[in-house]
Design a protein around this motif. Structure first.
Motif, PDB file in Angstrom:
ATOM      1  N   LEU A   1      53.917  85.838  13.616  1.00 25.26           N
ATOM      2  CA  LEU A   1      53.268  86.752  14.123  1.00 25.26           C
ATOM      3  C   LEU A   1      52.951  86.555  15.578  1.00 25.26           C
ATOM      4  O   LEU A   1      52.882  85.267  16.176  1.00 25.26           O
ATOM      5  N   LEU A   2      52.663  87.850  16.293  1.00 17.97           N
ATOM      6  CA  LEU A   2      52.537  87.695  17.816  1.00 17.97           C
ATOM      7  C   LEU A   2      51.069  88.590  17.873  1.00 17.97           C
ATOM      8  O   LEU A   2      50.910  89.560  17.474  1.00 17.97           O
ATOM      9  N   SER A   3      50.267  87.775  18.348  1.00 19.85           N
ATOM     10  CA  SER A   3      48.832  88.497  18.324  1.00 19.85           C
ATOM     11  C   SER A   3      48.478  88.844  19.648  1.00 19.85           C
ATOM     12  O   SER A   3      48.620  88.228  20.587  1.00 19.85           O
ATOM     13  N   LEU A   4      48.149  90.200  19.824  1.00 18.53           N
ATOM     14  CA  LEU A   4      47.772  90.732  21.122  1.00 18.53           C
ATOM     15  C   LEU A   4      46.334  91.285  21.012  1.00 18.53           C
ATOM     16  O   LEU A   4      45.848  91.746  20.041  1.00 18.53           O
ATOM     17  N   THR A   5      45.788  90.889  22.126  1.00 17.58           N
ATOM     18  CA  THR A   5      44.280  91.229  22.542  1.00 17.58           C
ATOM     19  C   THR A   5      44.250  92.020  23.725  1.00 17.58           C
ATOM     20  O   THR A   5      44.950  91.807  24.805  1.00 17.58           O
ATOM     21  N   ILE A   6      43.548  93.197  23.476  1.00 20.04           N
ATOM     22  CA  ILE A   6      43.304  94.340  24.746  1.00 20.04           C
ATOM     23  C   ILE A   6      41.975  94.195  25.406  1.00 20.04           C
ATOM     24  O   ILE A   6      41.047  93.972  24.448  1.00 20.04           O
ATOM     25  N   THR A   7      41.982  93.843  26.608  1.00 19.22           N
ATOM     26  CA  THR A   7      40.787  93.426  27.546  1.00 19.22           C
ATOM     27  C   THR A   7      40.591  94.377  28.656  1.00 19.22           C
ATOM     28  O   THR A   7      41.505  95.206  29.047  1.00 19.22           O
ATOM     29  N   ALA A   8      39.430  94.703  29.143  1.00 19.67           N
ATOM     30  CA  ALA A   8      39.286  95.459  30.283  1.00 19.67           C
ATOM     31  C   ALA A   8      39.581  94.768  31.441  1.00 19.67           C
ATOM     32  O   ALA A   8      39.674  93.494  31.501  1.00 19.67           O
ATOM     33  N   SER A   9      39.957  95.614  32.579  1.00 27.38           N
ATOM     34  CA  SER A   9      40.110  95.213  33.940  1.00 27.38           C
ATOM     35  C   SER A   9      39.079  94.163  34.460  1.00 27.38           C
ATOM     36  O   SER A   9      37.935  94.494  34.226  1.00 27.38           O
ATOM     37  N   PRO A  10      39.538  93.052  35.400  1.00 19.85           N
ATOM     38  CA  PRO A  10      38.257  92.175  35.579  1.00 19.85           C
ATOM     39  C   PRO A  10      37.489  92.996  36.611  1.00 19.85           C
ATOM     40  O   PRO A  10      36.251  92.797  36.995  1.00 19.85           O
TER      41      PRO A  10
ATOM     42  N   GLN B   1      48.591  82.728  19.007  1.00 21.63           N
ATOM     43  CA  GLN B   1      47.390  82.844  19.844  1.00 21.63           C
ATOM     44  C   GLN B   1      47.240  84.139  20.739  1.00 21.63           C
ATOM     45  O   GLN B   1      46.208  84.695  21.064  1.00 21.63           O
ATOM     46  N   GLY B   2      48.615  84.473  21.177  1.00 20.35           N
ATOM     47  CA  GLY B   2      48.842  85.658  21.668  1.00 20.35           C
ATOM     48  C   GLY B   2      48.375  85.623  22.976  1.00 20.35           C
ATOM     49  O   GLY B   2      47.693  84.986  23.633  1.00 20.35           O
ATOM     50  N   PRO B   3      49.069  86.903  23.777  1.00 22.29           N
ATOM     51  CA  PRO B   3      48.597  87.195  25.196  1.00 22.29           C
ATOM     52  C   PRO B   3      47.383  88.083  25.424  1.00 22.29           C
ATOM     53  O   PRO B   3      46.798  88.723  23.927  1.00 22.29           O
ATOM     54  N   GLU B   4      46.862  88.384  26.400  1.00 27.24           N
ATOM     55  CA  GLU B   4      45.645  89.283  26.894  1.00 27.24           C
ATOM     56  C   GLU B   4      46.127  90.424  27.655  1.00 27.24           C
ATOM     57  O   GLU B   4      46.693  89.935  28.601  1.00 27.24           O
TER      58      GLU B   4
ATOM     59  N   ASP C   1      46.085 100.275  25.290  1.00 26.88           N
ATOM     60  CA  ASP C   1      44.533 100.994  25.138  1.00 26.88           C
ATOM     61  C   ASP C   1      44.184  99.870  23.577  1.00 26.88           C
ATOM     62  O   ASP C   1      44.940  98.895  23.152  1.00 26.88           O
ATOM     63  N   ASP C   2      42.875 100.202  23.115  1.00 29.40           N
ATOM     64  CA  ASP C   2      42.474  99.566  21.986  1.00 29.40           C
ATOM     65  C   ASP C   2      43.104  99.315  20.970  1.00 29.40           C
ATOM     66  O   ASP C   2      43.189  98.678  19.970  1.00 29.40           O
ATOM     67  N   SER C   3      43.848 100.884  20.625  1.00 32.56           N
ATOM     68  CA  SER C   3      44.618 100.672  19.319  1.00 32.56           C
ATOM     69  C   SER C   3      45.946  99.955  19.302  1.00 32.56           C
ATOM     70  O   SER C   3      46.655  99.924  18.153  1.00 32.56           O
ATOM     71  N   HIS C   4      46.426  99.402  20.224  1.00 35.76           N
ATOM     72  CA  HIS C   4      47.244  98.376  20.343  1.00 35.76           C
ATOM     73  C   HIS C   4      47.058  97.140  19.818  1.00 35.76           C
ATOM     74  O   HIS C   4      47.831  96.079  19.933  1.00 35.76           O
ATOM     75  N   GLN C   5      45.795  96.538  19.922  1.00 40.00           N
ATOM     76  CA  GLN C   5      45.358  95.148  19.632  1.00 40.00           C
ATOM     77  C   GLN C   5      45.622  94.946  18.180  1.00 40.00           C
ATOM     78  O   GLN C   5      45.236  95.723  17.373  1.00 40.00           O
TER      79      GLN C   5
END
Length: 639
Positions: free
Chosen positions: A559-568, A480-483, A533-537
């Motif tokens: 697997l470890l799933s990583l999601t990249i998001t913008a700062s709030p 499910q991975g971190p953000e 950055d987005d290339s790490h997702q």
């Protein structure tokens, strides 16, 4: 060998094989041959494979077959069931149900060497393609041969379709198990020439013979085949599919007697081994499938325990077919601790129907009676088998070591065999396997002095762990991975249990072909990513590689799933909020430590100014860290 016997009796037009045996070769100069590759449907032995030549059988044995001669049972499941046919003018004719009764059936069963009649019905085993017998039998039931019975003309010269009589005889009471405390456990004995004789078999044939014994006695599946004492008796060889020992090859020889333990009241059929298959229970001396709705996890625990297997692993309707016989009409109510399924309570079923595909299939895990020791892993080391309250070393003949190793790796869930190494010579358990067995319990064993066996399986290394650490010290695992926020640094760590020294970790990224490799230091490695950055997702995994036992081994993490998001919040808002918080903290600190003297006031003012300057420098540094290279240069130009 039974298929070859069928061909011989058919070619001689002598009915069914009644018994087979082996006797010493008569040295009369005649050439001997060996039959093989018969399907059983050939009309002549010339259609089978034949090996032979001058002196081919020197020192060997002749094969002896006794055929029924005047009556036979065809299209049945064995020697004791099928459609009744009698010889008429050198051809075979079906018998009409109206011309055949219970007393006639008793004579036929006796003539073909079987037990008492169990079922008698028209059309039970098909119609046949030849003529119909034109007489009515009038046996008294005590005759030895059907030809000894009187006959009379039929009252009606027609036999309607579906009325060719089918007969099922019980198996003869010429096999028993003794000394085991149950009719389904003990040493195998065969009644021959007025006395009970011990049954033995070759090393590689014990499981097949045991399966036939349990089947003939109606005792379910084979649970185990412990070794017996060496004595002179019958030597028996079976393929394992026969319905009785009479269909197997036999001779007189000096061999260890065979001890068999059968499950008696429950069996798993059509599975991959002793511990899997469709659940069937004995009902009125026949076997019935169990409906999925009448069988739960606690019932499965009892069945697995009774068969000498491990805990239930899979339980599902239709998993191993639907079966062709009757369905058990009760619901089991086991508590899960009973030793036998017959010890469980039962109740009437709420619904008396069992839909097709709902015959319950059960897979039990293999028992924890085999282990590998001394290799630093549960999948490498010397083979030991838990027997009679202690762990015993397992050895095997040189030519059979690879087969035994394959069974060990399969039973332990350790993949395939990588290497087999000889160990020290010691007394333990000698094992012989074909290589296809699901556990060592299905192999032949004896107690002997042989080199112990060391086995290395492919799944030697345990699965490594993978986790992500964020700047605040949070640890994240799983698919499910971190953000992660853009611009933040993070670390992915690979680690494994301390099995073997050395090795390396390969971090793979499924979003691209990028990989990174680091040596394993203290069984772990950390991979630092300075700014997300987005290339790490994407999905990451760790592959642990190590060279041990002269082979390369590897194991991959989940697997470890990583999601990249913008700062709030926008960065400039975050910076101003930080400045305000620092100023508020500075003012509060100055107020609390304010002193009435001018010197102290001046010192406090200076201190406040220093705090403000420091705060502005921290904000500036923070802004440069969060900004990209272009933004940083622009900020420098403004300054």
């Amino acid at each position: 060998m039974m298929r070859e016997n069928n061909v011989v009796c058919r070619e001689l037009n002598c009915g069914n094989p009644v018994s087979v045996s082996r006797g010493p070769l008569i040295e009369d100069g005649r050439r001997g041959v060996t039959l093989y590759s018969c399907s059983g449907d050939e009309s002549s032995i010339r259609q089978c494979g034949i090996r032979g030549g001058p002196g081919f059988c020197d020192g060997g044995y002749y094969h002896h077959v006794t055929c029924s001669e005047s009556v036979r049972l065809v299209d049945g499941a064995g020697l004791c069931s099928g459609r009744v046919e009698v010889k008429s003018n050198q051809s075979w004719a079906s018998v009409c149900e109206a011309d055949f009764d219970r007393q006639d059936a008793e004579v036929v069963c006796r003539d073909v060497g079987c037990g008492a009649p169990a079922a008698l019905q028209g059309g039970l085993y098909g119609e046949g393609e030849g003529q119909t017998w034109d007489k009515e039998f009038q046996c008294k039931g005590k005759e030895s041969l059907l030809l000894d019975c009187d006959t009379s003309d039929r009252e009606n010269n027609t036999c309607l379709p579906g009325n060719a009589v089918g007969l099922t005889c019980s198996e003869p009471d010429d096999v028993r198990l003794v000394g085991g405390g149950s009719r389904c456990a003990g040493g195998v004995e065969w009644y021959d020439q007025g006395e009970w004789r011990t049954v033995g078999t070759s090393d590689w044939d014990q499981r097949d013979v045991a399966a036939v014994v349990c089947r003939q006695l109606g005792c379910g599946s084979t649970v185990s085949v412990p070794p017996g004492n060496t004595t002179r008796g019958f030597r028996v060889s079976c393929s394992g599919s026969e319905s009785s020992l009479r269909e197997c090859f036999r001779s007189y020889d000096f061999l260890p007697g065979l001890t068999v333990i059968c499950s008696e009241s429950v069996q798993l059929v059509d599975g991959a081994g002793l511990c899997s298959g469709r659940v069937e229970v004995k009902s009125n001396q026949s076997w019935a499938s169990v409906c999925e709705a009448d069988f739960d996890r606690q019932d499965a625990e009892v069945v697995c325990r009774e068969l000498g297997c491990g805990a239930p692993a899979a339980l599902q309707g239709g998993l191993y077919g639907g079966g062709e016989g009757q369905t058990w009409d009760k619901e089991f109510q086991c508590k899960g601790k009973e030793s036998l399924l017959l010890d469980c309570d039962t109740s009437d079923r709420e619904n008396n129907t069992c839909l097709p595909g709902n015959a319950v299939g059960l897979t039990c895990s293999e028992p924890d009676d085999v282990r590998l020791v001394g290799g630093g892993s549960r999948c490498a080391g010397g083979v030991e088998w838990y027997d009679q309250g202690e762990w015993r070393i397992v050895g095997s003949e040189d030519e059979n070591q690879r087969d035994v190793a394959a069974v060990v790796c399969r039973q332990l869930g350790c993949g395939s065999t990588v290497s087999v190494l000889p160990g020290n010579t010691t007394r333990g358990i000698r094992v012989y396997c074909e290589g296809s067995e699901s556990s060592l319990r299905e192999c032949w064993r004896s107690y002997d002095l042989l080199p112990g066996l060391t086995v290395i399986c492919s799944d030697l290394l345990v699965q490594p762990d993978i986790f992500l650490t964020d700047p605040m010290g949070g640890v994240f695992r799983g698919h499910q991975g971190p953000e992660m926020f853009r611009g933040y640094n993070f670390t992915i760590t690979c680690s494994t249990q301390p099995q073997y020294p050395g090795g390396s970790f390969l971090l793979t990224f499924t979003g691209s072909n990028r990989t990174q490799t680091q040596p394993a230091v203290n069984h772990s490695a950390a991979f630092l990513f300075p700014a997300a950055d987005d290339s790490h997702q994407g999905n990451y995994s760790c592959v642990y590689d190590n060279y041990v036992f002269s082979h390369n081994f590897s194991s991959e993490s989940e697997l470890l799933s990583l999601t990249i998001t913008a700062s709030p919040l926008p960065a400039f808002i975050i910076r101003h909020v930080v400045v305000l918080l620092i100023l508020l903290t500075s003012i509060t600190t100055s107020y609390l430590y304010y002193k009435p003297t001018r010197r102290q006031k001046r010192v406090n003012r200076v201190s406040s100014m220093d705090l403000y300057v420091n705060a502005m420098e921290m904000v500036s540094l923070s802004s440069r860290a969060e900004a990209g290279p272009g933004e940083e240069r622009a900020a420098q130009g403004t300054e």
